[in-house]
Design a protein around this motif. Structure first.
Motif, PDB file in Angstrom:
ATOM      1  N   ASN A   1      34.230  35.420  35.316  1.00  0.00           N
ATOM      2  CA  ASN A   1      33.886  35.590  33.862  1.00  0.00           C
ATOM      3  C   ASN A   1      35.327  35.088  33.277  1.00  0.00           C
ATOM      4  N   VAL A   2      36.243  34.979  34.114  1.00  0.00           N
ATOM      5  CA  VAL A   2      37.683  34.560  33.388  1.00  0.00           C
ATOM      6  C   VAL A   2      37.821  32.957  33.589  1.00  0.00           C
ATOM      7  N   ASP A   3      38.139  32.374  32.532  1.00  0.00           N
ATOM      8  CA  ASP A   3      38.708  30.851  32.803  1.00  0.00           C
ATOM      9  C   ASP A   3      40.275  30.604  32.756  1.00  0.00           C
ATOM     10  N   LEU A   4      40.813  31.453  32.350  1.00  0.00           N
ATOM     11  CA  LEU A   4      42.325  31.502  32.330  1.00  0.00           C
ATOM     12  C   LEU A   4      43.025  32.837  32.523  1.00  0.00           C
ATOM     13  N   VAL A   5      44.155  33.127  32.944  1.00  0.00           N
ATOM     14  CA  VAL A   5      44.892  34.218  32.923  1.00  0.00           C
ATOM     15  C   VAL A   5      46.266  33.984  32.380  1.00  0.00           C
ATOM     16  N   LEU A   6      46.846  34.837  31.330  1.00  0.00           N
ATOM     17  CA  LEU A   6      47.789  35.143  30.917  1.00  0.00           C
ATOM     18  C   LEU A   6      48.762  36.266  31.375  1.00  0.00           C
ATOM     19  N   MET A   7      49.582  36.231  31.872  1.00  0.00           N
ATOM     20  CA  MET A   7      49.987  37.356  32.930  1.00  0.00           C
ATOM     21  C   MET A   7      51.424  37.465  32.667  1.00  0.00           C
ATOM     22  N   ASP A   8      51.672  38.746  31.880  1.00  0.00           N
ATOM     23  CA  ASP A   8      53.148  39.254  31.890  1.00  0.00           C
ATOM     24  C   ASP A   8      53.629  39.576  33.151  1.00  0.00           C
ATOM     25  N   VAL A   9      54.876  39.038  33.384  1.00  0.00           N
ATOM     26  CA  VAL A   9      55.644  39.464  34.718  1.00  0.00           C
ATOM     27  C   VAL A   9      55.901  40.780  35.000  1.00  0.00           C
ATOM     28  N   ASN A  10      56.407  41.424  33.744  1.00  0.00           N
ATOM     29  CA  ASN A  10      56.717  42.881  33.782  1.00  0.00           C
ATOM     30  C   ASN A  10      55.749  43.830  33.505  1.00  0.00           C
ATOM     31  N   LEU A  11      55.163  44.625  34.444  1.00  0.00           N
ATOM     32  CA  LEU A  11      54.115  45.487  34.328  1.00  0.00           C
ATOM     33  C   LEU A  11      54.448  46.644  34.833  1.00  0.00           C
ATOM     34  N   PRO A  12      55.416  47.677  34.310  1.00  0.00           N
ATOM     35  CA  PRO A  12      55.943  48.783  34.879  1.00  0.00           C
ATOM     36  C   PRO A  12      54.803  49.713  34.783  1.00  0.00           C
ATOM     37  N   GLY A  13      54.790  50.434  36.065  1.00  0.00           N
ATOM     38  CA  GLY A  13      53.722  51.449  36.477  1.00  0.00           C
ATOM     39  C   GLY A  13      52.418  50.998  36.862  1.00  0.00           C
ATOM     40  N   ALA A  14      52.312  49.548  37.131  1.00  0.00           N
ATOM     41  CA  ALA A  14      51.218  48.878  37.579  1.00  0.00           C
ATOM     42  C   ALA A  14      50.958  49.120  39.100  1.00  0.00           C
ATOM     43  N   CYS A  15      50.114  49.628  39.517  1.00  0.00           N
ATOM     44  CA  CYS A  15      49.952  49.734  41.037  1.00  0.00           C
ATOM     45  C   CYS A  15      48.632  49.064  41.659  1.00  0.00           C
ATOM     46  N   TRP A  16      49.017  48.918  43.019  1.00  0.00           N
ATOM     47  CA  TRP A  16      47.865  48.103  43.622  1.00  0.00           C
ATOM     48  C   TRP A  16      47.940  48.583  45.176  1.00  0.00           C
ATOM     49  N   ASN A  17      46.923  48.963  45.782  1.00  0.00           N
ATOM     50  CA  ASN A  17      47.185  49.640  47.094  1.00  0.00           C
ATOM     51  C   ASN A  17      48.185  50.592  47.254  1.00  0.00           C
ATOM     52  N   ASP A  18      48.341  51.490  46.231  1.00  0.00           N
ATOM     53  CA  ASP A  18      49.408  52.412  46.185  1.00  0.00           C
ATOM     54  C   ASP A  18      50.996  52.049  46.075  1.00  0.00           C
TER      55      ASP A  18
END
Length: 132
Positions: free
Chosen positions: A45-62
């Motif tokens: 469902n996503v055609d394009l991603v705009l991704m901020d480089v700085n994502l404080p507090g974002a966690c993936w697999n702890d």
């Protein structure tokens, strides 16, 4: 076009989304949650991603994860590798931008704030058309 905007600054993201929707006629979904990013991208469902480089507090697999790390994960996943990703940053020095772009495997890196939305929307359209 369906755009996923990943940013930890909700007010800035909301303003950016409104401009993209009004000027470009695109649908924009905002999140800063890694689980949601992967789920949305893997559904097709996503055609394009705009991704901020700085994502404080974002966690993936702890583990804390940056937008560049998320971009690389999306680009190495066969289900999501085709989705164009534009990294957005307000902090990367010019000398570091190329290394950041290569390490993330993103398609393009832009500095914030975005000042010319016509040029920005043209880039979004070109990347999306090239991915089809």
């Amino acid at each position: 076009m369906k755009i996923l905007l990943v940013d930890d600054d909700y007010l800035l993201a909301k303003a950016t989304a409104k401009l993209i929707e009004r000027l470009g006629g695109h649908q924009v979904f905002i999140t800063d949650e890694p689980v949601t990013i992967f789920q949305e991208c893997q559904t097709g469902n996503v055609d394009l991603v705009l991704m901020d480089v700085n994502l404080p507090g974002a966690c993936w697999n702890d583990e804390e994860i940056s937008g560049a790390d998320l971009a690389r994960s999306l680009k190495t996943d066969p289900l999501t590798a085709h989705i164009p990703i534009i990294l957005l940053t307000a902090y990367a020095m010019l000398s570091e931008q190329e290394k950041l772009l290569q390490a993330s495997q993103a398609d393009k890196l832009l500095t914030k704030p975005i000042t010319d939305y016509n040029v920005f929307l043209g880039l979004i359209t070109r990347l999306w058309e090239a991915s089809r």
